[in-house]
Motif scaffolding. Structure first.
Motif: not given
Length: 677
Positions: A178, A202-203, A211, A216
């Motif tokens: 990602l 990454s994301l 998070k 995601d």
């Protein structure tokens, strides 16, 4: 091309006749003319031009190049020579032959100048003694291939520019880990980062605050299923401006597929709708507050939907006036519980829905079934339409107040009111007499103002005369008092001017315009003659277009234009020659600007524009300047009483018209006069 070489008159050229040409030139020309590849030769100190048929064909149908043979190349190729000459000089200086690929050359082709691209070799040609005598060019036109390449590059640049400049947040995330591959500036703004802080990460590395918010997982699901994810007003916790914020976005995850239909990444498109969501939430909160206010209001209120007239909100005060249970009203068509009133007011309510205009009834008598019994009551009520943003009626509010007690009590005192009415009529008669006396008083006051103004001039003239004598005969002995004397003279002069302007204003206020035919062109000519000295002193340029003939008073109109032209000359910019324009046109009444209301209505109006390039003024003063004594500058800057434009207003009013002013500081002013046709 061989034929053109043979028929060319070489006798006057530096080469001479062809039978005198060196063998090296003839050999090179033989190779050049037989080649099917575009070749051309620059020979000798003058770099005389030779070309073959393939060269000529490459230039289309342009007859100009058929005359190139034997001519100095720089003269025949002026548009192409700047990029070619350095390459020729380089080879002639002893360097190796050149091979510039896709060289840009502007050329004359098909009768017009065109951009072209060529790949060509430039090499030297030596004579029998080994001396460099010419330059041979072997070329290939690569314009079509380069045009295609440039179009592709331009398309790519346009796509990239659209991506970079888009007002929508766009990013590309690859399937592997990602990872952000691209992000436009608006996406960076949305997430509170610069694009370079995101791309390549990454994301969750780029945006760790995401998070646990599930984005995601959504991305991986889109990659796994190939099904786009579209959602509106998604709540996101994002770190911006060093603090965690809640924003709302319309979000799209669109899978990106390779040629084999394999999902390799996701196109992310996000639109920030935070403000819309917050505004809607505020509206919803306000609606809830409004609903509670309605329910608790001391006046009866019923809100129904349109056009079905189903009651949605009913407060306790409305139920009390209706005398019917809540469950008999809420959720039902309005006329179900009030069937006895429908014959009288149903049509009025239908018109409120269809026309969007409220209906008002004050203290009307109404037979209503309340608490199971017929009662005669008196009510004041309003059917009020509630509209959406497009102006459509979506609801109707009924506001009702029972007046039974008030009406009953009022009827008891109607006899007293009748008696009082008789007394009031007598008082009205006295008031009419008082009004007549007031009118006479106003007339006397106007006469008094005129007489008083004239009488005030006499002591002023004495003050000016005696001060002139003092200044003439005792100037040497007055010492510092001379300054006071001069200030007294200036004040007396200003007072005299003010009295004259007041007299003029009073006269124009009381005079109606005459009904004779007046040529505005002649009026303006007379005004310019009166201002001739000031025009010469300022060096002003005045342009006057054709002006109409109207019904009016020449004297008043002359004062109007003299005041406007005098102001244009007075309020000039320092160091700038005054430019004044007077132009006329005819406008229909429906084309008048908003706020312009002439004193007399007609189908068409003459519009006369008086425009200058003077100091101008702030737009907010465009109405104020027509009021008496209104000045925008101090007397030390510009003399005047502040009455001139008020007189202009009176003159235009007397002629049934209107006058406006528009300006900006430093950009001059335009006065527009509208007079009936």
């Amino acid at each position: 091309m061989g034929q053109r070489i043979r028929v060319f008159d070489w006798s006057s050229s530096s080469l001479g006749e062809p039978d005198q040409w060196p063998p090296s030139l003839k050999t090179t020309l033989s190779i050049l003319l037989q080649s099917t590849f575009p070749l051309f030769l620059f020979w000798g100190p003058d770099q005389l031009f030779f070309g073959n048929d393939a060269y000529l064909t490459s230039l289309g149908s342009d007859e100009q190049h058929s005359m190139d043979v034997g001519q100095p190349s720089q003269q025949r190729w002026p548009e192409s020579w700047p990029p070619i000459q350095p390459l020729i000089d380089q080879v002639l200086a002893g360097e190796e032959a050149t091979w510039p690929p896709n060289q840009y050359l502007p050329i004359q082709r098909n009768g017009q100048r065109q951009d072209s691209y060529w790949t060509f070799s430039i090499s030297t040609v030596r004579d029998e003694a080994g001396q460099v005598m010419g330059v041979l060019v072997i070329g290939q036109d690569t314009t079509p291939a380069n045009t295609t390449r440039l179009v592709q590059e331009e398309t790519q640049q346009q796509v990239l520019a659209f991506f970079e400049q888009s007002p929508v947040a766009i990013a590309i995330i690859s399937e592997e880990n990602l990872t952000f591959r691209m992000a436009n500036p608006f996406y960076g703004y949305l997430v509170g980062r610069q694009p370079e802080q995101i791309v390549g990460k990454s994301l969750l590395d780029a945006l760790p605050e995401l998070k646990g918010q599930g984005f995601d997982g959504l991305l991986r699901e889109v990659i796994a299923t190939g099904t786009p994810y579209i959602a509106n007003e998604v709540s996101v916790q994002i770190q911006r401006n060093y603090q965690l914020e809640t924003i709302y976005v319309d979000l799209t995850y669109q899978p990106r597929r390779e040629a084999n239909q394999q999902v390799s990444g996701i196109l992310v498109v996000a639109t920030d709708v935070t403000q819309q969501v917050l505004v809607r939430k505020k509206i919803e909160a306000s609606e809830e507050v409004l609903r509670n206010m309605v329910l608790e209001a001391p006046i009866g209120i019923c809100v129904m939907s349109a056009p079905d007239l189903v009651s949605e909100i009913v407060n306790a005060s409305f139920i009390e006036v209706a005398g019917k249970p809540y469950q008999d009203i809420i959720g039902k068509n309005y006329w179900v519980p009030f069937a006895e009133a429908a014959p009288y007011y149903a049509q009025a309510l239908d018109r409120v829905v269809s026309e969007g205009k409220p209906f008002f009834a004050n203290e009307v008598e109404l037979m209503l079934i309340r608490h199971g019994k017929e009662e005669i009551i008196y009510v004041t009520f309003v059917y009020s339409p509630l509209k959406d943003a497009d102006g459509r009626v979506i609801k109707v509010a009924v506001w009702v107040l029972e007046n039974t007690q008030q009406v009953t009590e009022r009827r008891k005192i109607e006899e007293i009111v009748t008696e009082r009415t008789r007394e009031l009529n007598a008082v009205n008669q006295q008031l009419a007499e008082s009004n007549e006396m007031l009118t006479r008083s106003n007339q006397n006051l106007e006469q008094f103002a005129s007489v008083a103004s004239h009488d005030l001039q006499e002591p002023l003239r004495k003050i000016q005369s005696f001060s002139d004598l003092l200044q003439t005969q005792y100037a040497d002995t007055l010492g510092p008092g001379l300054s006071y004397l001069e200030r007294m003279q200036a004040a007396a002069s200003r007072m005299s001017m003010l009295i004259k302007d007041l007299l003029a204003f009073s006269r124009f206020s009381s005079l109606a315009a005459a009904t004779t035919r007046v040529s505005l062109g002649q009026v303006v000519t007379t005004a310019l003659t009166d201002l001739d000295l000031l025009i010469q002193e300022t060096g002003a340029t005045i342009t006057v277009g054709p002006l109409p003939i109207i019904q009016g008073d020449a004297s008043q109109l002359g004062q109007l234009f003299q005041n406007l032209l005098g102001n244009a000359l007075k309020f000039r910019r320092s160091g700038v020659t005054p430019l004044i324009s007077i132009q006329a046109s005819v406008v229909p009444v429906n084309a008048l600007p908003a706020g312009v209301t002439p004193a007399r209505r007609t189908e068409h109006y003459h519009r006369i524009d008086v425009a200058d390039n003077g100091i101008g003024f702030e737009p907010k003063y465009s109405s104020r300047i027509f009021q008496v004594f209104q000045r925008l500058h101090g007397r030390k800057e510009f003399a005047g009483s502040g009455i001139g434009l008020a007189i202009c207003q009176k003159v235009v009013d007397n002629h049934g018209g209107a006058i406006t002013a528009s300006s900006e500081p430093g950009k001059g002013a335009t006065f527009r006069i509208y007079l009936p046709v």
